[in-house]
Enzyme design. Structure first.
Site, PDB file in Angstrom:
ATOM      1  N   VAL A 165      13.996 -29.230   3.362  1.00 42.26           N
ATOM      2  CA  VAL A 165      13.952 -28.002   4.148  1.00 42.26           C
ATOM      3  C   VAL A 165      15.146 -27.892   5.095  1.00 42.26           C
ATOM      4  CG1 VAL A 165      12.639 -28.900   6.121  1.00 42.26           C
ATOM      5  CG2 VAL A 165      12.354 -26.513   5.427  1.00 42.26           C
ATOM      6  N   GLU A 166      15.956 -28.949   5.175  1.00 40.06           N
ATOM      7  CA  GLU A 166      17.109 -28.935   6.083  1.00 40.06           C
ATOM      8  C   GLU A 166      18.414 -29.013   5.292  1.00 40.06           C
ATOM      9  OE1 GLU A 166      16.420 -30.960   9.967  1.00 40.06           O
ATOM     10  OE2 GLU A 166      14.595 -31.689   8.997  1.00 40.06           O
ATOM     11  N   MET A 167      19.010 -30.199   5.168  1.00 41.26           N
ATOM     12  CA  MET A 167      20.313 -30.289   4.504  1.00 41.26           C
ATOM     13  C   MET A 167      20.194 -30.582   3.009  1.00 41.26           C
ATOM     14  SD  MET A 167      22.248 -32.250   7.666  1.00 41.26           S
ATOM     15  CE  MET A 167      23.957 -31.957   7.250  1.00 41.26           C
TER      16      MET A 167
END
Length: 408
Positions: free
Chosen positions: A198-200
């Site tokens: 959900v981030e990088m």
């Protein structure tokens, strides 16, 4: 009760008698015993801060938070103490201390300049993300208080993260990282967002391939981590940690006042500090970072509504799988809090006075009136320190061997 006696009682309670909050002041503030307190124990602590007796919480139930006195060593200025006869200043020096101008050591070893510089570059390096668009600074912007000033961060594929992004300023003084304390230190924390889908949305293997494909990074890793294989995912995290250790905010008006400058805070802000201690706020938010050391249920006395405390996010329970850790979160550090709205792990409160009032009801069982909430908020704004000035680096170019980005 005489003001000196009343403050002395408040100091004793906030130093750990009430809720097992751990040691406070100076380096001891950063030791931070883990205290995944039950609702009953934390409620007793809140009552104790208002003058009632309470038993210490069982720190052994906490699940092992790292002792950051072993992680970060700072050059600490001398505290004002009681020399000028001001009991409130003496209390503040003992309970909170000040933010030092710099951090000199991590885990007993001096910071390495080459690691700090490499970490600065990696902080702004979008190629650590699979899309080549997201950096550490995306969610922890150094221009906006070390956070991103939205309820939850936007990551890979425009996905929304589950929690509000906490500031990275002064994070080196926290006993653990993330709202649920799942990372023991900044190096462990640095690995999480890089890999989170959900981030990088990257992987250790992809990060290493990317960095090894860029000659300047190979050279810089070699200088920062002399050894057989300096380019590694672990060393990436250590370099980021070294840089993040420099992100401290000294010279807040509160700190200047503790060190003897009477003009640094006004009468309303002083009143707010007294309320902060005597109402019970300092039982959880203590140490030089005004929090970040221990865990408490959100809703000790009265649980907030689902818009502020989402039922699906059970906090530290996801780390420990212990029933008493449901809806338990790390006491949020309050340094620079005026810069980091919206507030709470859900990021649903934008007004600092409103956040103070909610905490009064939920954690202390006390309806703070408008004057009291305003005074406490005014005091909290004195915790804004000198922001780090960080030059944006010129990053080395990709090569034909550099993995190509994956579209968002």
């Amino acid at each position: 009760m005489h003001v000196r006696t009343k403050l002395a009682v408040s100091v004793a309670l906030a130093l750990g008698v009430a809720t097992g909050c751990g040691q406070t002041g100076g380096d001891a503030a950063d030791a931070g015993v883990s205290a995944a307190a039950t609702a009953d124990e934390a409620a007793a602590g809140a009552a104790a801060m208002r003058g009632a007796a309470a038993e210490p919480a069982d720190a052994a139930a906490a699940g092992g938070v790292a002792d950051t006195a072993q992680t970060a060593k700072a050059a600490e200025p001398a505290a004002a103490g009681d020399a000028d006869g001001d009991p409130l200043r003496a209390m503040a020096a003992a309970m909170f201390g000040t933010i030092p101008a710099s951090v000199d050591e991590l885990r007993g070893k001096p910071l390495v300049a080459e690691q700090v510089e490499l970490g600065r570059m990696l902080w702004f390096e979008p190629r650590l993300s699979q899309s080549h668009l997201i950096t550490c600074n995306t969610c922890h912007s150094l221009g906006t208080g070390g956070a991103d000033n939205v309820p939850v961060s936007i990551g890979h594929g425009w996905q929304k993260g589950p929690r509000n992004s906490p500031t990275m300023l002064n994070a080196v003084f926290n006993a653990a990282q993330f709202w649920d304390g799942r990372a023991a230190d900044l190096a462990e924390q640095a690995k999480g967002p890089v890999q989170a889908s959900v981030e990088m949305n990257s992987t250790p293997e992809l990060v290493v391939r990317t960095l090894q494909s860029i000659p300047e990074y190979v050279d810089r890793f070699g200088d920062a981590f002399p050894g057989e294989r300096p380019v590694s995912f672990d060393n990436m995290a250590l370099a980021l940690e070294a840089f993040e250790a420099t992100l401290v905010t000294p010279d807040a008006r509160f700190d200047r006042w503790v060190l003897g400058d009477d003009s640094a805070i006004d009468a309303t802000e002083r009143r707010g500090l007294e309320l902060f201690v005597n109402s019970g706020c300092a039982s959880c938010h203590n140490g030089r970072n005004f929090g970040g050391q221990t865990y408490f249920p959100f809703g000790v006395i009265a649980r907030p509504g689902a818009e502020i405390l989402p039922e699906g996010d059970k906090g530290r329970f996801t780390v420990t799988n212990t029933a008493t850790d449901e809806y338990v979160f790390r006491a949020s550090p309050l340094r620079n809090v005026e810069l980091t709205a919206p507030y709470f792990h859900s990021g649903q409160v934008w007004n600092l006075e409103q956040a103070v009032a909610i905490m009064g009801t939920a954690q202390l069982g006390r309806e703070l009136d408008e004057e009291e909430s305003g005074a406490i908020a005014a005091f909290l704004r004195t915790l804004t320190g000198r922001q780090p000035v960080v030059e944006y680096p010129v990053l080395p170019p990709s090569t034909p061997d550099t993995p190509r980005p994956v579209a968002m």
